[in-house]
Design an enzyme around this catalytic site. Structure first.
Site, PDB file in Angstrom:
ATOM      1  N   MET A   1      10.729  11.964  -2.757  1.00  0.00           N
ATOM      2  CA  MET A   1      11.857  12.847  -3.026  1.00  0.00           C
ATOM      3  C   MET A   1      12.935  12.701  -1.954  1.00  0.00           C
ATOM      4  O   MET A   1      14.134  12.731  -2.259  1.00  0.00           O
ATOM      5  CB  MET A   1      11.346  14.278  -3.091  1.00  0.00           C
ATOM      6  CG  MET A   1      12.134  15.182  -3.955  1.00  0.00           C
ATOM      7  SD  MET A   1      12.088  14.815  -5.713  1.00  0.00           S
ATOM      8  CE  MET A   1      10.823  15.903  -6.306  1.00  0.00           C
TER       9      MET A   1
ATOM     10  N   ALA B   1       3.669  18.014   1.404  1.00  0.00           N
ATOM     11  CA  ALA B   1       2.984  17.334   0.299  1.00  0.00           C
ATOM     12  C   ALA B   1       3.565  15.926   0.144  1.00  0.00           C
ATOM     13  O   ALA B   1       4.702  15.663   0.559  1.00  0.00           O
ATOM     14  CB  ALA B   1       3.146  18.111  -1.005  1.00  0.00           C
ATOM     15  N   PHE B   2       2.779  15.039  -0.460  1.00  0.00           N
ATOM     16  CA  PHE B   2       3.216  13.628  -0.531  1.00  0.00           C
ATOM     17  C   PHE B   2       4.493  13.466  -1.344  1.00  0.00           C
ATOM     18  O   PHE B   2       5.174  12.456  -1.216  1.00  0.00           O
ATOM     19  CB  PHE B   2       2.089  12.757  -1.098  1.00  0.00           C
ATOM     20  CG  PHE B   2       2.131  12.574  -2.593  1.00  0.00           C
ATOM     21  CD1 PHE B   2       1.741  13.593  -3.446  1.00  0.00           C
ATOM     22  CD2 PHE B   2       2.568  11.379  -3.144  1.00  0.00           C
ATOM     23  CE1 PHE B   2       1.785  13.419  -4.831  1.00  0.00           C
ATOM     24  CE2 PHE B   2       2.614  11.201  -4.525  1.00  0.00           C
ATOM     25  CZ  PHE B   2       2.230  12.230  -5.368  1.00  0.00           C
ATOM     26  N   LYS B   3       4.821  14.442  -2.180  1.00  0.00           N
ATOM     27  CA  LYS B   3       6.031  14.320  -2.995  1.00  0.00           C
ATOM     28  C   LYS B   3       7.277  14.172  -2.120  1.00  0.00           C
ATOM     29  O   LYS B   3       8.280  13.625  -2.558  1.00  0.00           O
ATOM     30  CB  LYS B   3       6.163  15.509  -3.934  1.00  0.00           C
ATOM     31  CG  LYS B   3       5.099  15.472  -5.030  1.00  0.00           C
ATOM     32  CD  LYS B   3       5.317  16.520  -6.101  1.00  0.00           C
ATOM     33  CE  LYS B   3       4.365  16.331  -7.274  1.00  0.00           C
ATOM     34  NZ  LYS B   3       2.940  16.525  -6.912  1.00  0.00           N
ATOM     35  N   ASP B   4       7.222  14.655  -0.884  1.00  0.00           N
ATOM     36  CA  ASP B   4       8.354  14.491   0.026  1.00  0.00           C
ATOM     37  C   ASP B   4       8.706  13.019   0.251  1.00  0.00           C
ATOM     38  O   ASP B   4       9.876  12.687   0.423  1.00  0.00           O
ATOM     39  CB  ASP B   4       8.026  15.102   1.400  1.00  0.00           C
ATOM     40  CG  ASP B   4       8.014  16.633   1.380  1.00  0.00           C
ATOM     41  OD1 ASP B   4       8.801  17.234   0.625  1.00  0.00           O
ATOM     42  OD2 ASP B   4       7.205  17.213   2.136  1.00  0.00           O
TER      43      ASP B   4
END
Ligand SMILES: *Cc1c(COP(=O)(O)O)cnc(C)c1O
Length: 470
Positions: free
Chosen positions: A122, A116-119
């Site tokens: 993060m 997911a783009f949150k990687d």
């Protein structure tokens, strides 16, 4: 570059690294830059064909403003975006574009460890926090609550980092087996997974409760209001831009599948820094808080509905406060009053603060809603046109983006998750699921029995657990 709180008229200044570890400002406001740094068209031109790491370095350096030395920043970027953390692509491109025809592109932001783009943000946050903590010779305990993507992205980013221990609460009910398995696989060492007998709100209430207590007030946070995360999403707007335009200086439109308004805010910041973005098109699912806002000027909390793009199922959009601060002329007293009305009544109207809908959309913001039927339709049409399988969140962006397309200006729709995370919906749309890549094969079957510690939705059980493990 210094930061201030959106709710502090005295404009007390903070450094990047202070803010990184703090989360919310002491007055409950969000940290935001005192002014936006500038990127010239010459610099943007130099990004063409450059590795993503170089773009990330240049943009983050401007945002951090000397708080982290250049050689260190280079090593942090390299560690965050290594070929082992992100699926290796041509030229180390962390955010490659794919065309689906007629000037419409998909920017793939989901090649990181949890798909997911949150990687993207993060991974960088983990590196920056660990660096700063080691410099200060400190250890930080992070307590978070997750209903899905945030938890696993945080765990993958902080796993094995020496100066951080992470306690992540997740609800026993409501998460998909895939999401549970992703988190469970990361349990151990400095990652502690706690399954709460209850729903997501129970988890969030426990976190809020403990953070209000003296003993636990210093616990760190990694939620989407963290400035380190927001600022690490700015580089991929520059990267997407140089891959899409014919000539540097041409305009582009972005369409962003939105929940907490974090991703979209990063696009707004890229625009303030000088990136030639014409429109920032916000795509929501049936949880249409942001669509109502951009069409009427009214920001109103609504009960959350569960949808097939669950990472956008929100009742309010926390990061909007940073944009509202700019809209209200960066007047902290006014912003405080505006947020006070929202927090006490659940609804606030910009017009009563002298801001019209055309002022609100003056930075190129537009919005639209995508429904379950729209998502299935877009998954099908992108597969038929381009032989690409997109996930449900990306499908929201494609639906709303294509509906809003009006001329030959390139449109970049952001892809925020891989379809493997939402196989049920893919099956519903296409009648089949694509074969999983090796790293996700049989993931749900390999969940160790002791991956999650189980507690009741009870603060005393949580306190006892944290005390005995820190
Ligand atoms: C978190 C998330 C979003 C929403 O991003 P915001 O920054 O909260 O607007 C969209 N898609 C996916 C897959 C996500 O995980």
């Amino acid at each position: 570059m210094k930061l201030i709180s959106t709710r502090d008229e005295s404009q007390k200044e903070y450094s990047y690294t202070d803010v990184l570890l703090a989360g919310l400002a002491p007055d409950g406001g969000l940290f935001t830059p005192l002014s936006y740094p500038h990127v010239s068209l010459e610099e943007i031109a130099s990004f063409r064909g450059a590795p993503y790491r170089d773009i990330a370095f240049t943009i983050k350096k401007k945002i951090i403003g000397g708080d982290i030395p250049d050689d260190v920043l280079h090593s942090l970027v390299d560690a965050a975006y290594s070929d082992t953390s992100f699926l290796p692509t041509k030229d180390g491109n962390v955010a490659p574009l794919q065309t689906i025809g007629n000037g419409v592109f998909i920017e793939q932001l989901s090649l990181g460890p949890t798909a997911a783009f949150k990687d993207v943000a993060m991974q960088m946050l983990g590196q920056e926090m660990n660096y700063e903590l080691s410099k200060r010779n400190e250890h930080l305990i992070i307590l978070g609550a997750t209903s899905g993507d945030t938890g696993s992205a945080a765990e993958a980013a902080f796993k094995g980092l020496e100066h951080v221990t992470i306690f992540m609460l997740s609800p026993e009910r409501g998460m998909s087996p895939f999401q549970k398995a992703q988190m469970g696989a990361l349990s151990g060492g400095n990652v502690l997974n706690i399954s709460v007998r209850g729903v997501f709100d129970d988890c969030q209430d426990l976190v809020k409760k403990l953070k209000n207590e003296k003993e636990f007030e210093k616990l760190g946070a990694v939620n989407s209001i963290n400035w380190g995360r927001i600022s690490s999403q700015v580089p991929y707007y520059f990267s997407g831009y140089v891959q899409a335009v014919q000539a540097i200086g041409d305009e582009v439109d972005f369409c962003i599948p939105s929940g907490n308004f974090g991703n979209a805010l990063s696009g707004y910041i890229a625009k303030q820094m000088g990136l030639p973005i014409r429109r920032l098109i916000i795509a929501t699912n049936e949880n249409n808080v942001l669509d109502t806002l951009f069409n009427t000027g009214i920001y109103a909390q609504t009960p959350t509905r569960t949808t097939s793009s669950p990472s956008m199922d929100i009742s309010k959009a926390s990061n909007y406060e940073r944009f509202a601060f700019d809209l209200l002329g960066r007047d902290a007293a006014k912003l405080r009053e505006y947020m006070h009305i929202f927090e006490t009544t659940g609804s606030v109207d910009l017009k009563e603060f002298g801001v019209s809908v055309s002022d609100l959309c003056g930075q190129g913001f537009e919005s639209g809603v995508s429904t379950h039927t729209d998502r299935l339709g877009s998954i099908r049409s992108v597969y038929e046109k381009a032989n690409i399988v997109i996930d449900t969140h990306t499908a929201d962006a494609v639906t709303v983006g294509i509906r809003a397309k009006k001329d030959s200006v390139p449109l970049i729709c952001m892809s925020t998750a891989l379809p493997v995370k939402f196989e049920d919906s893919i099956k519903e749309a296409l009648g089949f699921v694509t074969e999983r890549s090796e790293r996700f094969m049989g993931l749900e079957n390999s969940l160790p029995e002791d991956a999650f510690i189980r507690i009741d939705a009870d603060a005393e059980q949580l306190r006892a657990f944290i005390r005995s493990h820190s």
